[in-house]
Scaffold this active site. Structure first.
Site, PDB file in Angstrom:
ATOM      1  N   ASP A 245       0.825  -1.200   0.000  1.00  0.00           N
ATOM      2  CA  ASP A 245       0.000   0.000   0.000  1.00  0.00           C
ATOM      3  C   ASP A 245       0.868   1.262   0.000  1.00  0.00           C
ATOM      4  O   ASP A 245       1.805   1.397   0.798  1.00  0.00           O
ATOM      5  CB  ASP A 245      -0.901  -0.010   1.241  1.00  0.00           C
ATOM      6  N   GLU A 282       1.652  -0.020  -4.850  1.00  0.00           N
ATOM      7  CA  GLU A 282       0.802   1.116  -5.157  1.00  0.00           C
ATOM      8  C   GLU A 282       1.682   2.359  -5.004  1.00  0.00           C
ATOM      9  O   GLU A 282       2.256   2.587  -3.946  1.00  0.00           O
ATOM     10  CB  GLU A 282      -0.383   1.223  -4.204  1.00  0.00           C
TER      11      GLU A 282
END
Length: 584
Positions: A245, A282
């Site tokens: 993330d 990401e």
């Protein structure tokens, strides 16, 4: 068994195990570590007291039966009898991913209930399930990005055994499993790491407060903590890959970047286990070094999300131009064409949204196309809208546009990803929901959410209350929808496109430079060629004549009946429709 914990600033550490307390000893060989032996086995409850603190959960806890603030429990991974022992692993090249949130994939919201629905994904044709975060977090329901125990499995989902059963079933069905992990912050409630040591630093600040300590004093152990957690998911739970993330929020000034160190450790584990493992980042940096191999001076991650492709596609479909969409909305078809051929839209160009130049060009001779993920919807892009409206809601009444979005995602050069329910144009929203047990935090989140969207013109009463159980309930998939129209037609379309991706080698060609694109900004059509495969989408309401050349072609898949190419090389494509052809 032996217990150990890193607490470098402690004067004493006490182990509380099954009602008994004993002092731990300093490890003479590892600075800051405390160790001790106690009679314990699978399921035994334990906690650590640091100096005069109350008993606290183990930072490396594998299980939190009573939630993040309760005692930890011992997990003996050897007790589980794996059925899928011969699983060979699946690499990201040629993959089709499916993003799944365990808590809303089914109304039951458990690993076992989700596992019972995995055959749907086999029939769909995806290769990997990408689970949103499943680490322990406060309450029962939430997105999972406020997890506070990076080694433990959320108990309401089914705990460690439930996750193993899910992975086992997926592997039995031939599906890989990717897990979304969060290294850039911990949730605001139940985070006990600062009681043990310098896991965070005020040297840097992030949107979540003090940064995770990757480069200040003590950062060697913090890096080891995060890398150890990542390897544990891959080793102990047999996960095939990790989605990292928001890696742009990992503030790290050391000469050896944390991400490079992590990728090296994962590659070493893959070699040791003799099957592929991979990392997907990401990142909004548009920095190709992220996915460039370490041997070529990159960080060595195996793939990354490509939001530029999403933003270009979203603006072309919806016409929205707020926020970061503004950079793409000026000429969405040109932006879409640039991403299809170059990967990034912002590759050193000026970003009005950021007020500066952004990104760096992708070297298409060094970076294979599958290292970028392409998608029309994700949990972020749907759930961070005020009402969690999917494209199927935004484009209600225009199933042809949804079909065009699917055609672009599933035939593009990138590794495609589908958000759960997207494949049948789910009519349910996917909203932001929480279940914070701290009343003050719950109210702060509620107010913050409403204040954020009020600034964009939404009335407070139109912003769902994240703490209301009905918000989560509305976000659960309705599994009766795929059996009725118009959902069934959309589902059949997704199945056909994914099958084509597996059948046609040109659709998994890793050469990004081989994609050739034509478009008409005013007529709202775009067409591209990948080898002998031709894809054309018409997002306009009127029929379009699209030049494809005079070579004979046969239709592989069409949303509506099409004519051509005729003797002039024109394909006559109805409005809000799309087609995939194979030219001889």
């Amino acid at each position: 068994m032996q217990f150990e914990v890193w607490a470098p600033q402690a004067g004493r550490v006490t182990l509380h195990c099954e009602g008994a307390a004993q002092a731990l000893e300093k490890d003479p060989e590892r600075e800051g570590w405390w160790t001790g032996e106690a009679d314990a086995g699978d399921g035994s409850r334990y906690a650590f007291a640091v100096d005069d603190s109350p008993p606290l959960p183990d930072p490396r806890s594998r299980r939190q039966p009573d939630g993040p603030d309760g005692a930890s429990a011992v997990v003996d991974h050897a007790r589980y009898a794996w059925r899928s022992e011969s699983w060979p692993g699946l690499p990201p090249a040629g993959a089709v991913l499916y993003e799944l949130h365990v808590g809303t994939y089914t109304r039951e919201g458990t690993f076992d209930a989700a596992a019972a629905r995995l055959e749907h994904l086999v029939e769909l044709g995806v290769t990997h399930v990408e689970l949103m975060p499943i680490c322990s977090f406060p309450g029962r329901h939430g997105w999972g990005y406020d997890g506070v125990a990076p080694w433990a499995v959320h108990e309401p989902y089914g705990g460690p055994e439930g996750l193993k059963r899910f992975v086992d079933r997926a592997h039995e069905l031939g599906l890989g499993v990717v897990l979304d992990v969060v290294h850039n912050h911990l949730g605001p409630s139940g985070n006990h790491l600062p009681d043990f040591g310098p896991y965070f630093t005020d040297t840097h600040h992030t949107p979540w407060g003090s940064a995770v300590n990757l480069d200040a004093p003590g950062s060697d152990e913090v890096r080891g903590y995060l890398i150890g957690s990542a390897l544990a998911w891959l080793r102990d739970y047999r996960i095939d890959g990790l989605r990292l993330d928001a890696v742009h929020a990992l503030v790290d000034s050391r000469a050896l970047p944390f991400l490079e160190e992590l990728s090296a450790a994962v590659d070493a584990l893959a070699a040791d286990l003799d099957h592929p493992l991979f990392l997907i980042a990401e990142s909004d940096l548009n920095d190709p070094r992220l996915v460039t191999p370490r041997t070529e001076g990159g960080l060595g991650l195996h793939a990354q999300w490509n939001d530029d492709f999403h933003h270009a596609l979203h603006t072309a479909l919806t016409g929205e131009s707020q926020g970061y969409y503004a950079d793409f909305a000026r000429a969405p078809f040109a932006a879409l064409a640039k991403t299809l051929t170059g990967g990034f839209f912002h590759d050193g160009t000026y970003s009005g949204f950021r007020g500066r130049h952004h990104g760096r060009p992708l070297d298409r001779t060094r970076v294979a196309a599958h290292r970028l993920l392409g998608y029309a919807q994700t949990h972020d892009q749907v759930g961070n809208r005020a009402q969690g409206d999917r494209l199927s809601i935004l484009l209600s009444g225009s199933p042809g546009l949804l079909a065009c979005a699917a055609a672009l995602v599933l035939t593009a050069p990138f590794t495609p990803m589908v958000l759960m329910g997207e494949e049948w144009a789910a009519g349910t929203p996917w909203q932001y929901f929480t279940d914070h047990t701290d009343p003050e935090l719950a109210e702060a989140v509620r107010r913050g959410r409403r204040r954020e969207f009020a600034a964009h013109g939404w009335a407070e009463e139109d912003v769902p209350d994240p703490q209301d159980p009905a918000t989560r309930d509305r976000s659960c998939l309705d599994w009766s929808e795929p059996e009725r129209e118009p959902h069934a037609r959309v589902l059949a379309w997704y199945r056909r496109l994914i099958a084509l991706r597996h059948e046609q080698p040109d659709l998994t060609d890793p050469d990004l430079a081989d994609t050739k694109v034509a478009y008409d900004e005013e007529a709202h059509w775009l067409a591209f060629r990948r080898g002998d495969v031709r894809v054309a989408v018409n997002l306009g309401k009127e029929a379009a004549a699209i030049p494809l050349g005079t070579r004979p072609a046969r239709v592989l898949a069409a949303w509506d009946p099409v004519e051509g190419p005729d003797e002039d090389g024109l394909l006559h494509l109805p409005g809000e429709s799309c087609v995939v052809l194979l030219q001889d």
